[in-house]
Write a protein that holds these residues in place. Structure first.
Motif, PDB file in Angstrom:
ATOM      1  N   LYS B  66     101.231 -18.025  39.839  1.00  0.00           N
ATOM      2  CA  LYS B  66     100.923 -18.257  41.255  1.00  0.00           C
ATOM      3  C   LYS B  66     102.198 -18.300  42.096  1.00  0.00           C
ATOM      4  O   LYS B  66     102.299 -17.645  43.133  1.00  0.00           O
ATOM      5  CB  LYS B  66     100.146 -19.575  41.423  1.00  0.00           C
ATOM      6  N   SER B  67     103.161 -19.095  41.618  1.00  0.00           N
ATOM      7  CA  SER B  67     104.391 -19.219  42.408  1.00  0.00           C
ATOM      8  C   SER B  67     105.165 -17.910  42.430  1.00  0.00           C
ATOM      9  O   SER B  67     105.718 -17.532  43.466  1.00  0.00           O
ATOM     10  CB  SER B  67     105.283 -20.324  41.837  1.00  0.00           C
ATOM     11  N   VAL B  68     105.197 -17.223  41.313  1.00  0.00           N
ATOM     12  CA  VAL B  68     105.930 -15.954  41.280  1.00  0.00           C
ATOM     13  C   VAL B  68     105.280 -14.956  42.242  1.00  0.00           C
ATOM     14  O   VAL B  68     105.969 -14.200  42.928  1.00  0.00           O
ATOM     15  CB  VAL B  68     106.004 -15.396  39.844  1.00  0.00           C
ATOM     16  N   ALA B 198     101.328 -21.430  51.296  1.00  0.00           N
ATOM     17  CA  ALA B 198     101.474 -22.838  50.940  1.00  0.00           C
ATOM     18  C   ALA B 198     101.312 -22.955  49.431  1.00  0.00           C
ATOM     19  O   ALA B 198     100.219 -22.817  48.902  1.00  0.00           O
ATOM     20  CB  ALA B 198     100.435 -23.677  51.672  1.00  0.00           C
ATOM     21  N   ASP B 199     102.430 -23.173  48.741  1.00  0.00           N
ATOM     22  CA  ASP B 199     102.392 -23.235  47.277  1.00  0.00           C
ATOM     23  C   ASP B 199     102.191 -24.688  46.847  1.00  0.00           C
ATOM     24  O   ASP B 199     103.126 -25.476  46.835  1.00  0.00           O
ATOM     25  CB  ASP B 199     103.699 -22.682  46.699  1.00  0.00           C
ATOM     26  N   GLU B 200     100.985 -25.031  46.502  1.00  0.00           N
ATOM     27  CA  GLU B 200     100.621 -26.383  46.111  1.00  0.00           C
ATOM     28  C   GLU B 200     101.183 -27.421  47.078  1.00  0.00           C
ATOM     29  O   GLU B 200     101.941 -28.301  46.684  1.00  0.00           O
ATOM     30  CB  GLU B 200     101.106 -26.664  44.682  1.00  0.00           C
ATOM     31  N   PRO B 201     100.811 -27.330  48.341  1.00  0.00           N
ATOM     32  CA  PRO B 201     101.444 -28.186  49.349  1.00  0.00           C
ATOM     33  C   PRO B 201     101.115 -29.663  49.193  1.00  0.00           C
ATOM     34  O   PRO B 201     101.811 -30.507  49.743  1.00  0.00           O
ATOM     35  CB  PRO B 201     100.884 -27.662  50.672  1.00  0.00           C
TER      36      PRO B 201
END
Ligand SMILES: Nc1ncnc2c1ncn2[C@@H]1O[C@H](COP(=O)(O)OP(=O)(O)OP(=O)(O)O)[C@@H](O)[C@H]1O
Ligand SMILES: [Mg+2]
Lengths: 313, 346
Positions: B66-68, B198-201
């Motif tokens: 997900k982050s990549v 928004a990466d796991e905000p």
């Protein structure tokens, strides 16, 4: 901020006391009878005994130390046994050149060291990084007297590019600058290595920090990211580490001054110890110790200025 | 495998209003890492669309890429070790993967912004929060110092930070995690981006603050019309915020659907497993029910379906052949030989 500095000052009082005790004790261990030195080799024993009494050398060591403390607090460091001048005034003459040398060394070696360290970190694992690491390992592992003698031999003596003996005047004169160049270069060269290495380590850590990713996510140019977000934050540990190197710097200054006959406190200390001139040696060591404490105080202030988390305690 | 993107572009179902053209269109994205232990295919053929003003949720277990994926969109994957192994990231019609570093720098923080999982460490501790907002503003807008500061205060007010006129001069360590995440949102939205990633905000925040932050993001989205890619491993968050959902597993999309369809009619065994692991109030289980087994190592992917080692339905074909992402209905696709599955939710 002010209270932070005050508490640091308070902390340095016991350190200072310890330094006085140590300096006093160390010189007690040095072989040779100071009274005999003062009296001269031909003096009859009665004269030596009288001088010994005059100097308080017949009293118990604790009393001698107490008397010494009282005198130091009054600014009276006694008289040099060799030249019979006041130690305080000899030291006052020597402090200026030492400060000059420190300044001339730090003013180029710290920025260069920090710059090299940052470049290395930004090029991690690539050729530039390797080169900087090699330079700093070389710098860290070469003794200062060796660098000093090498520079003196080639630049000073063989090629006659720069003078290498003594001081010729203040920094703002051309001759003054020419004379300080070699000592400042030697002392600085040994300092670049550790500074570059510390900066590289600190910067590498900051490069991986989340807030640097945020800075990039804002679209800042890589240059800005490095200067404003990586280097600025890396300076906090670097300043502390430079403070820890203060002793290294002072020791280097003693060696450099001796090699280049630079009329500073370090050379004074060495000369006094070699000549068994106890009051002068004690005074010089005291000055060196106080400068160590002062350097660390300045570092503390810088640190508090660099890190907002310290100020607001 | 490259078939996935094409399917969504097929004609919409008759009862649905025509969708606006996508703002962001990720096509068969492949981001790999060259590591000492071999090639990591962290993102391996991912496709999805984000429409203007809408929220796309990306959900999946830790390590599924997900982050990549989001860092690839931002152009923030470190290279090396990262490799752009293929695909396209079309943003407003232009392929971000073909942009130069300077071009990406100009887009980042301006038209695409991102907020991160770690509010405690995502702000620089040595600068005042206002200055950090101003820095991004002045990078992209020709604003004077005074105007930029005013805008920063306005942004802090927008994200509901109390007394923004004084908080603008606070340092990050003087704020709580929730407040810092609000600052991050203010910073991200300062230049009016079209897309917010928004990466796991909210993962690092406690539950009440989580709800407040999600609420705030939804509210700002309605007001500003920002499209959002919301990454999470929490299906509860997806249910509350997303319009469309992409489920990722081991670097691939395994299911894609609008949010109602996903919760009502999930078709991939992995999605079903995730749904079953949501804790429910009427159950007294102390431990979450999780899917058996672990995500395969990124350098040792199984040959057939990547989920097959953990899948209760897997047969010899699943172990042999990798299933394509198959169309199951309007905007609904799953990467499973068994889809559509009936009645296996026991
Ligand atoms: N810089 C890197 N070098 C090597 N491998 C990496 C790097 N960054 C990520 N990876 C690998 O890519 C894979 C996907 O990581 P990613 O961070 O995208 O997972 P994620 O889905 O965001 O997980 P999480 O929920 O824990 O945030 C992981 O296996 C990780 O090891
Ligand atoms: Mg992640």
């Amino acid at each position: 901020m002010a209270s932070h500095i005050l508490s640091r000052l308070a902390l340095s009082i016991p350190v200072l006391f310890g330094v006085l005790l140590l300096g006093f004790g160390l010189l007690k261990l040095v072989p040779g009878d100071p009274a005999m030195v003062v009296a001269g080799p031909m003096a009859p024993p009665e004269v030596v005994a009288r001088i010994r009494t005059e100097m308080g050398l017949d009293k118990p060591v604790a009393v001698q130390f107490g008397l010494y403390l009282v005198r130091v607090l009054q600014g009276d460091l006694g008289y040099s046994m060799i030249s019979n001048t006041r130690v305080a005034s000899e030291l006052a003459d020597a402090i200026g050149p030492t400060l000059e040398l420190m300044l001339a060394c730090l003013v180029w070696s710290i920025p260069l060291g920090i710059g090299l360290g940052t470049i290395a970190a930004a090029h991690r694992g690539r050729a530039l990084d390797r080169i900087v690491i090699a330079i700093s390992v070389l710098g860290v592992s070469t003794p200062i007297f060796f660098i000093g003698l090498l520079l003196m031999q080639w630049i000073g003596y063989r090629w006659e590019l720069l003078p290498f003996l003594g001081r010729a005047g203040p920094l703002w004169t051309l001759e003054g600058l020419r004379h300080i160049a070699l000592p400042a270069l030697s002392l600085g060269l040994v300092f670049i290595g550790p500074v570059a290495r510390m900066t590289r380590t600190a910067a590498l850590e900051v490069f991986n920090a989340d807030h640097v990713r945020t800075a990039r996510a804002k679209g800042l140019k890589e240059r800005t990211v490095i200067l404003r977000h990586v280097l600025r934050n890396a300076l906090i540990p670097v300043v502390t580490l430079i403070g820890l190197q203060a002793g290294y710097l002072l020791g280097g200054a003693v060696v450099t001054e001796t090699i280049y006959s630079w009329p500073g406190v370090g050379r004074l200390a060495v000369g006094a110890i070699l000549a068994n001139d106890m009051p002068l040696a004690q005074g010089a060591i005291l000055v060196l110790a106080v400068s160590f404490i002062l350097i660390n105080l300045v570092v503390d202030m810088l640190y508090a200025g660099l890190d907002p988390r310290v100020q607001r305690r | 495998m490259t078939s996935d993107g094409v399917l969504t572009l097929d004609g919409p179902a008759p009862d649905v209003a025509p969708e606006p053209a996508p703002l962001l269109s990720v096509r068969d994205l492949r981001t790999h890492f060259r590591t000492e232990r071999g090639l990591y295919r962290a993102v391996d053929g991912v496709s999805f669309d984000v429409r203007p003003g809408r929220t796309l949720g990306i959900v999946g277990e830790s390590g599924c890429g997900k982050s990549v994926t989001s860092l690839s969109i931002m152009g923030l994957v470190p290279e090396p070790p990262g490799i752009r192994a293929g695909g396209e990231i079309l943003f407003e019609g232009e392929d971000l993967l073909k942009k130069s570093r300077a071009e990406m720098e100009a887009i980042r923080g301006d038209r695409i912004a991102m907020i991160f999982q770690e509010p405690m460490t995502s702000l620089n501790p040595v600068y005042r929060v206002g200055d950090q907002i101003v820095e991004g503003l002045r990078r992209h807008r020709a604003l004077g110092a005074g105007a930029a500061r005013e805008r920063a205060v306005e942004m802090l007010r927008l994200v509901r930070i109390p007394s923004p006129e004084t908080r603008v001069d606070a340092y990050p360590h003087e704020m709580s995690g929730g407040m810092r995440q609000r600052v991050m949102i203010a910073m991200a939205l300062a230049c009016d981006p079209r897309l917010l990633i928004a990466d796991e905000p909210t993962t690092a925040l406690d539950v009440t603050i989580q709800a407040q932050i999600l609420d705030l993001m939804g509210d700002l989205q309605r007001r500003l019309g920002t499209a959002i890619v919301l990454i999470t491993h929490d299906l509860g968050v997806i249910a509350e915020t997303a319009d469309e959902v992409v489920v990722m597993y081991a670097g691939q999309v395994v299911e894609r659907a609008d949010v109602r369809t996903l919760f009502a009619d999930a078709q991939h065994p992995y999605t079903l497993g995730l749904l079953a692991s949501i804790p429910r109030l009427d159950e007294s289980r102390s431990r979450l029910q999780t899917i058996e087994g672990a995500v395969p190592a990124p350098n040792a992917m199984p040959k057939g379906c990547r989920f097959s080692p953990r899948c209760p339905l897997a047969d010899s074909r699943c172990l042999r052949e990798e299933p394509p992402l198959r169309d199951l209905g309007p905007g609904h696709q799953a990467r499973c030989w068994y889809a559509p599955i009936e009645e296996i939710r026991a």
